[in-house]
Design a protein around this motif. Structure first.
Motif, PDB file in Angstrom:
ATOM      1  N   ALA A   1       0.845  -1.196   0.000  1.00 29.16           N
ATOM      2  CA  ALA A   1       0.000   0.000   0.000  1.00 29.16           C
ATOM      3  C   ALA A   1       0.877   1.242   0.000  1.00 29.16           C
ATOM      4  CB  ALA A   1      -0.921   0.005   1.218  1.00 29.16           C
ATOM      5  N   ILE A   2       0.265   2.373  -0.344  1.00 29.51           N
ATOM      6  CA  ILE A   2       1.004   3.636  -0.345  1.00 29.51           C
ATOM      7  C   ILE A   2       0.140   4.716   0.286  1.00 29.51           C
ATOM      8  CG2 ILE A   2       0.230   4.364  -2.658  1.00 29.51           C
ATOM      9  CD1 ILE A   2       3.324   5.233  -2.975  1.00 29.51           C
ATOM     10  N   LEU A   3       0.773   5.610   1.054  1.00 25.46           N
ATOM     11  CA  LEU A   3       0.057   6.658   1.775  1.00 25.46           C
ATOM     12  C   LEU A   3       0.119   7.978   1.006  1.00 25.46           C
ATOM     13  CD1 LEU A   3       1.398   6.001   5.405  1.00 25.46           C
ATOM     14  CD2 LEU A   3      -0.591   4.980   4.276  1.00 25.46           C
ATOM     15  N   ILE A   4      -1.062   8.569   0.735  1.00 26.15           N
ATOM     16  CA  ILE A   4      -1.130   9.869   0.052  1.00 26.15           C
ATOM     17  C   ILE A   4      -2.262  10.676   0.690  1.00 26.15           C
ATOM     18  CG2 ILE A   4      -1.082  11.037  -2.191  1.00 26.15           C
ATOM     19  CD1 ILE A   4      -0.761   8.293  -3.506  1.00 26.15           C
ATOM     20  N   PRO A   5      -2.057  11.195   1.904  1.00 29.48           N
ATOM     21  CA  PRO A   5      -3.135  11.901   2.616  1.00 29.48           C
ATOM     22  C   PRO A   5      -3.123  13.406   2.384  1.00 29.48           C
ATOM     23  CG  PRO A   5      -1.311  11.532   4.096  1.00 29.48           C
ATOM     24  CD  PRO A   5      -0.864  11.001   2.746  1.00 29.48           C
ATOM     25  N   SER A   6      -3.102  13.836   1.140  1.00 32.66           N
ATOM     26  CA  SER A   6      -2.823  15.238   0.793  1.00 32.66           C
ATOM     27  C   SER A   6      -3.816  16.231   1.391  1.00 32.66           C
ATOM     28  CB  SER A   6      -2.814  15.405  -0.725  1.00 32.66           C
ATOM     29  OG  SER A   6      -1.818  14.600  -1.320  1.00 32.66           O
ATOM     30  N   ARG A   7      -3.271  17.387   1.768  1.00 32.30           N
ATOM     31  CA  ARG A   7      -4.118  18.518   2.189  1.00 32.30           C
ATOM     32  C   ARG A   7      -4.893  19.049   0.991  1.00 32.30           C
ATOM     33  NH1 ARG A   7      -3.762  21.934   6.620  1.00 32.30           N
ATOM     34  NH2 ARG A   7      -1.812  20.908   7.237  1.00 32.30           N
TER      35      ARG A   7
ATOM     36  N   VAL B   1      -1.843  -0.636  -3.412  1.00 33.45           N
ATOM     37  CA  VAL B   1      -3.159  -0.092  -3.087  1.00 33.45           C
ATOM     38  C   VAL B   1      -3.006   1.272  -2.414  1.00 33.45           C
ATOM     39  CG1 VAL B   1      -5.276  -0.469  -1.761  1.00 33.45           C
ATOM     40  CG2 VAL B   1      -4.130  -2.407  -2.887  1.00 33.45           C
ATOM     41  N   PRO B   2      -3.591   2.330  -2.972  1.00 29.76           N
ATOM     42  CA  PRO B   2      -3.447   3.672  -2.398  1.00 29.76           C
ATOM     43  C   PRO B   2      -4.402   3.922  -1.227  1.00 29.76           C
ATOM     44  CG  PRO B   2      -4.657   3.794  -4.462  1.00 29.76           C
ATOM     45  CD  PRO B   2      -4.280   2.351  -4.280  1.00 29.76           C
ATOM     46  N   ILE B   3      -3.869   4.588  -0.205  1.00 26.68           N
ATOM     47  CA  ILE B   3      -4.657   5.074   0.924  1.00 26.68           C
ATOM     48  C   ILE B   3      -4.604   6.590   0.822  1.00 26.68           C
ATOM     49  CG2 ILE B   3      -4.876   5.150   3.438  1.00 26.68           C
ATOM     50  CD1 ILE B   3      -3.326   2.456   3.499  1.00 26.68           C
ATOM     51  N   VAL B   4      -5.727   7.204   0.427  1.00 22.75           N
ATOM     52  CA  VAL B   4      -5.696   8.615   0.010  1.00 22.75           C
ATOM     53  C   VAL B   4      -6.834   9.409   0.646  1.00 22.75           C
ATOM     54  CG1 VAL B   4      -4.750   7.909  -2.229  1.00 22.75           C
ATOM     55  CG2 VAL B   4      -7.201   8.370  -2.027  1.00 22.75           C
ATOM     56  N   ARG B   5      -6.644  10.734   0.621  1.00 16.36           N
ATOM     57  CA  ARG B   5      -7.740  11.627   0.979  1.00 16.36           C
ATOM     58  C   ARG B   5      -8.570  11.920  -0.264  1.00 16.36           C
ATOM     59  NH1 ARG B   5      -7.949  17.854   2.219  1.00 16.36           N
ATOM     60  NH2 ARG B   5     -10.073  17.963   3.029  1.00 16.36           N
ATOM     61  N   LYS B   6      -9.873  12.100  -0.079  1.00 12.76           N
ATOM     62  CA  LYS B   6     -10.772  12.389  -1.185  1.00 12.76           C
ATOM     63  C   LYS B   6     -10.674  13.865  -1.534  1.00 12.76           C
ATOM     64  CE  LYS B   6     -15.532  11.595  -2.737  1.00 12.76           C
ATOM     65  NZ  LYS B   6     -16.870  11.123  -2.316  1.00 12.76           N
ATOM     66  N   ILE B   7      -9.706  14.192  -2.361  1.00 15.49           N
ATOM     67  CA  ILE B   7      -9.423  15.582  -2.702  1.00 15.49           C
ATOM     68  C   ILE B   7      -8.809  15.638  -4.099  1.00 15.49           C
ATOM     69  CG2 ILE B   7      -7.078  15.629  -1.740  1.00 15.49           C
ATOM     70  CD1 ILE B   7      -9.620  18.432  -1.200  1.00 15.49           C
ATOM     71  N   GLY B   8      -9.179  16.640  -4.885  1.00 15.49           N
ATOM     72  CA  GLY B   8      -8.548  16.863  -6.182  1.00 15.49           C
ATOM     73  C   GLY B   8      -8.480  15.618  -7.043  1.00 15.49           C
ATOM     74  N   GLY B   9      -7.318  15.418  -7.658  1.00 12.95           N
ATOM     75  CA  GLY B   9      -7.112  14.279  -8.551  1.00 12.95           C
ATOM     76  C   GLY B   9      -7.158  12.934  -7.862  1.00 12.95           C
ATOM     77  N   LEU B  10      -6.914  12.912  -6.550  1.00 10.30           N
ATOM     78  CA  LEU B  10      -7.024  11.655  -5.807  1.00 10.30           C
ATOM     79  C   LEU B  10      -8.475  11.173  -5.805  1.00 10.30           C
ATOM     80  CD1 LEU B  10      -4.737  12.548  -2.753  1.00 10.30           C
ATOM     81  CD2 LEU B  10      -4.136  11.145  -4.735  1.00 10.30           C
TER      82      LEU B  10
END
Length: 401
Positions: A291-297, A314-323
């Motif tokens: 997995a990879i962490l991408i919790p962008s502001r 598998v990405p772990i991301v915030r629901k923002i922008g292109g993510l």
């Protein structure tokens, strides 16, 4: 064919592309030089000029003002592409005095005029372009709001009929686990068993305990607040203290985060870091991580999640922008999605989503299905190019109205 504007003082003698006090003059010269080249090169005349970010923001401005009566340049449409609205020039746009404020409508100062350093090239590109594009559909909507508009939200709202968003793409030949030379054991979505062997390679490369069933999480990022590294810093130690997983971090950036990861590496045997730029190690991490962490502001587009998904990470991301546009949340076995997504920018939402991924990893059949769905997503430039073709036709239609 590529053409270059030659100027020893402004370009050739510089050690890097950006970061100089006279950057406004350098980019103003490039914008003007581009238009003069087109004007004086009869063998080729474009229908559209695509200007990128604040560095190219004066091109639409010049076309509609300085060249409005020019028989050649005035017939060319302009598309202005915003890659990151937070960068608007050689100054912090959030702290501009009333005397220095640039409304974007006054004449462009001369290259030698000190006022040029206070001109907001981003504002001018938005104001004068025939069409404005950003690098994801969600970011195009977000930047019209006060929260993400970087003080240009009102102007973007005014021009929203000309504002679009097209997701960036990645190079599918470079990011291909079946052919990439930096992937020891080649694999694809139908042969994920081979990917497990690359975990051992990754653990050896970073001197981590060789445990094939351990959940391995990667961070490949510019170490900055924008990328949500402060969220990682808030939650990672309690997680490491209480759960069995390994963390591999790669990147460079703000000194406070570099120091944090250095100390984390020393404190935990299950943490390994490489805190400098490297263009080979990402492939090793993608090939071996789970997995990879991408919790962008905030995230205009983001490429890391696309690259990771191409490798079955598998990405772990915030629901923002292109993510938000590229990662679908896993909600159930019937709707496995392509990753794990959280909404609010806080440590509780982030850590809770991390734990969802950590627990689902214990069910290999479900995890494999998430990986396969992620790998089969299409983030190729071929797909994005078709959207840009439509955008260019819109630009010509707007121009001809």
């Amino acid at each position: 064919m590529n053409y270059f504007l030659e100027n020893e003082e402004y370009y050739e003698k510089r050690g890097s592309v950006y970061g100089y006090d006279d950057d406004p003059a350098r980019w103003a010269l490039l914008c003007r030089g581009c238009l003069e080249f087109v004007k004086n090169f009869p063998e080729w005349r474009p229908d559209i000029i695509v200007a990128n970010d604040w560095q190219g923001g004066l091109i639409p401005n010049f076309i509609k003002t300085e060249y409005e009566n020019d028989s050649i340049i005035s017939k060319i449409a302009s598309v202005f592409v915003i890659h990151n609205l937070s960068y608007q020039g050689n100054f912090d746009h959030r702290y501009v005095s009333e005397l220095d404020y640039d409304d974007g409508q006054s004449a462009i100062p001369a290259i030698t005029d000190p006022r040029l350093s206070k001109a907001n090239f981003m504002r001018r590109g938005i104001r004068y372009a025939d069409v404005i594009n950003t690098v994801s559909p969600t970011y195009a909507r977000e930047i019209t709001t006060p929260e993400y508009g970087e003080l240009l939200g009102d102007l973007l709202q005014e021009r929203r009929s000309r504002l679009f968003g097209i997701l960036n793409g990645i190079n599918y030949e470079t990011y291909d686990p079946e052919t990439n030379p930096y992937v020891e054991y080649k694999y694809n979505a139908d042969e994920l068993e081979e990917k497990v062997k690359n975990k051992k390679i990754l653990q050896q490369k970073f001197n981590l305990p060789e445990e094939k069933d351990t959940f391995v999480v990667g961070v490949i990022s510019r170490m900055s607040d924008q990328k949500g590294i402060d969220l990682i810093a808030d939650v990672i130690e309690p997680l490491l203290d209480n759960f069995n997983f390994q963390l591999v971090a790669l990147g460079t950036g703000d000194s406070k985060f570099i120091s944090f990861f250095n100390e984390l590496d020393k404190k935990y045997k299950q943490v390994a870091t490489h805190l400098s730029f490297d263009n080979i190690l990402p492939h090793t991490i993608y090939a071996g991580a789970d997995a990879i962490l991408i919790p962008s502001r905030f995230e205009p587009c983001g490429l890391t999640q696309m690259e990771a998904m191409r490798y079955g990470v598998v990405p772990i991301v915030r629901k923002i922008g292109g993510l938000a546009d590229s990662v679908k949340d896993h909600t159930s076995e019937n709707d496995p999605g392509t990753g794990f997504v959280f909404d609010n920018y806080d440590k509780f939402a982030f850590s809770g989503t991390f734990m969802r991924a950590y627990e689902i990893y214990k069910y290999p059949k479900v995890w494999r299905e998430i990986q396969r769905r992620a790998m089969r997503e299409n983030f190729s430039w071929e797909k994005s190019a078709r959207e840009y073709e439509k955008l260019f036709h819109r630009a010509l239609n707007q121009f001809n109205q």
